[in-house]
Write an enzyme that holds these catalytic residues in place. Sequence first.
Site, PDB file in Angstrom:
ATOM      1  N   GLU A 164     -31.373  36.984   6.664  1.00  0.00           N
ATOM      2  CA  GLU A 164     -31.637  37.703   5.419  1.00  0.00           C
ATOM      3  C   GLU A 164     -30.894  39.034   5.372  1.00  0.00           C
ATOM      4  O   GLU A 164     -30.373  39.436   4.329  1.00  0.00           O
ATOM      5  CB  GLU A 164     -33.146  37.927   5.254  1.00  0.00           C
ATOM      6  CG  GLU A 164     -33.961  36.660   5.080  1.00  0.00           C
ATOM      7  CD  GLU A 164     -33.717  35.954   3.754  1.00  0.00           C
ATOM      8  OE1 GLU A 164     -33.020  36.520   2.879  1.00  0.00           O
ATOM      9  OE2 GLU A 164     -34.238  34.832   3.584  1.00  0.00           O
ATOM     10  N   ARG A 168     -28.009  39.650   2.454  1.00  0.00           N
ATOM     11  CA  ARG A 168     -28.394  40.626   1.429  1.00  0.00           C
ATOM     12  C   ARG A 168     -27.745  41.997   1.673  1.00  0.00           C
ATOM     13  O   ARG A 168     -27.023  42.511   0.817  1.00  0.00           O
ATOM     14  CB  ARG A 168     -29.922  40.766   1.386  1.00  0.00           C
ATOM     15  CG  ARG A 168     -30.657  39.475   1.064  1.00  0.00           C
ATOM     16  CD  ARG A 168     -32.094  39.759   0.723  1.00  0.00           C
ATOM     17  NE  ARG A 168     -32.943  38.566   0.787  1.00  0.00           N
ATOM     18  CZ  ARG A 168     -34.116  38.444   0.184  1.00  0.00           C
ATOM     19  NH1 ARG A 168     -34.585  39.442  -0.532  1.00  0.00           N
ATOM     20  NH2 ARG A 168     -34.835  37.334   0.298  1.00  0.00           N
ATOM     21  N   ASP A 297     -30.299  24.426   3.492  1.00  0.00           N
ATOM     22  CA  ASP A 297     -29.451  24.460   2.303  1.00  0.00           C
ATOM     23  C   ASP A 297     -28.082  25.108   2.487  1.00  0.00           C
ATOM     24  O   ASP A 297     -27.043  24.464   2.341  1.00  0.00           O
ATOM     25  CB  ASP A 297     -30.196  25.131   1.138  1.00  0.00           C
ATOM     26  CG  ASP A 297     -30.897  26.429   1.541  1.00  0.00           C
ATOM     27  OD1 ASP A 297     -30.796  26.831   2.713  1.00  0.00           O
ATOM     28  OD2 ASP A 297     -31.553  27.051   0.667  1.00  0.00           O
ATOM     29  N   GLU A 438     -31.040  29.530  -8.125  1.00  0.00           N
ATOM     30  CA  GLU A 438     -30.182  28.409  -7.749  1.00  0.00           C
ATOM     31  C   GLU A 438     -29.764  27.528  -8.925  1.00  0.00           C
ATOM     32  O   GLU A 438     -28.602  27.089  -9.011  1.00  0.00           O
ATOM     33  CB  GLU A 438     -30.866  27.560  -6.674  1.00  0.00           C
ATOM     34  CG  GLU A 438     -30.853  28.180  -5.297  1.00  0.00           C
ATOM     35  CD  GLU A 438     -31.860  29.309  -5.135  1.00  0.00           C
ATOM     36  OE1 GLU A 438     -31.705  30.121  -4.204  1.00  0.00           O
ATOM     37  OE2 GLU A 438     -32.826  29.365  -5.940  1.00  0.00           O
TER      38      GLU A 438
END
Length: 535
Positions: A164, A168, A297, A438
């Site tokens: 993360e 980010r 993903d 998404e």
Amino acid sequence: MLIFQKVRRKLRHFWKRRKSKKDRLLLYELLVLIAVFVLFIQMKYRNRFDDRHRITEINLPDHGQKSNSAAKIPIFEGPKNARQEAVVKAFQHAWAGYKKYAWGQDELRPISKSYSTWIGAGLTLVDALDTAIIMGLDQEVRDGAEWIENSLTFDKDHSTNLFETTIRFLGGLLSSYHLTGNQIFARKAEDLGRRLLKTFTGSKSPIPWSNVNLRSGTTSSVYDEAVMSLAAVGSLQLEFRELSRITGDKRFEKAAFLASQQIHENGCNGGLCLQFIDVHTAQFRDKGLISFGGRSDSFYEYLLKQWIQTGKRLDWLISDYEAAMSSMEEKLLRLSEPSKIPFVGELHPLGKFFFGSFFSTRMDHLTCFLPGTLALGVAHGMPSRHLTIAQGLAEGCHAMYQTKTGLAPEAIYFNMDPKKMDDFSCEPSDSHSPLRPEAIEAWFYMYRLTGNTTYQKWGWEVFQAMEKHAKLDVGYASVRNVKSLPVEHNDLMESFFLAETLKYLYLLFDDARELFPLDQWVFNTEAHPLPIHSS
């Protein structure tokens, strides 16, 4: 595992008692019949696409030229139409709430008018700054850049998640640097990168630890066991490679790329990988499922995007990507009943092999990245069949928004029983919406390649639903249950709402389809644009 061991012992005992060749031949025939029956069931429920999912118009770049080694920075003149203006106003509303009640903190709590602390390093500000740059918001950009220069520090005695923080914070700083040329973003990115690098140097294998204390460098795992998720291991490479390029320090790219190579060398069954990797042994764990949703993903997304980012020079990346897409089409792609809506389900394997696996019709909203990635692949020379699949899955993602609020839940279960009338259902535990990007991301790529304004229409409908049901006096908030009215909210505005959701909406409404040409820029999984290089 104890159940399987007991069954195995009983079968071994039963086999030994069958001493005659006749008995054993009968057992062999029975096993063959069972295998044939399993294959028949799989084929019975294997639905293929029909001609209604085919696309007639495809606008592709010229593949005869090499990728640009230096992307041209767009001129950000602000919104060009009413829809973009509306999205910009939404961003300003969200930013103003964050600035008033959570400035310099990680995320806004819009109901209590306070903030949440992750590591206390201005997550929303850093994550969303390139969105403000792209929208031409000069004052917001000046305010954000000033805070980053004077107040941002990663010297925090706090454990943070490698994945993360990379997508980010590091992605946001790198993107802001490339879009402005401001060296302060590059210096802050390098400082953060050196701290995150300890997740690799602290591991005995090429697989990094999932968490690191930014001050002490102490590493740990977010899970009870020493494992990393597939997505976390495979979604660091764009950012670490770009950091090496702007600093000249090859350690960043080498560390992240070795993790990618390790997964490649491990090999996945037909291109589809299990969800967890052991940090110590660097091997897949015999647990988890096969999915294009959470924890898996962006690994598949980065196979393609790494290949694009490096000037299409690493053949094994695109080979692994193509193998994964072929296996996805064969093993996970289905059509719902009765409307034949395309979706990608999940496979729950019994062990490391697919024999005996069972199929689940559950599809995460996170899986909606897939049609966008497929479309991007076609823009870079992948088979046109992938765009056909992408169009179908874009429809499947649109189906997720057919709720009372017009917002999508975290996941739905598609129906494959012809006797039932509803194409999908949603469990109470999956009914919330954090306003994820998404599906909008996918529609951006589909509109960029095809020019079909249906995707803009879908995006506008979702934006209006957010304005109606998620907008508060201060910022925006996650919705607890998309299936019921009036809505209730969770007291949180996710950073990705500004960094991804609103950014992709703004780009989707770029009628000219000119911002960030796909042969010059590649977006990381947090929607931060990075330049494509020729090698």
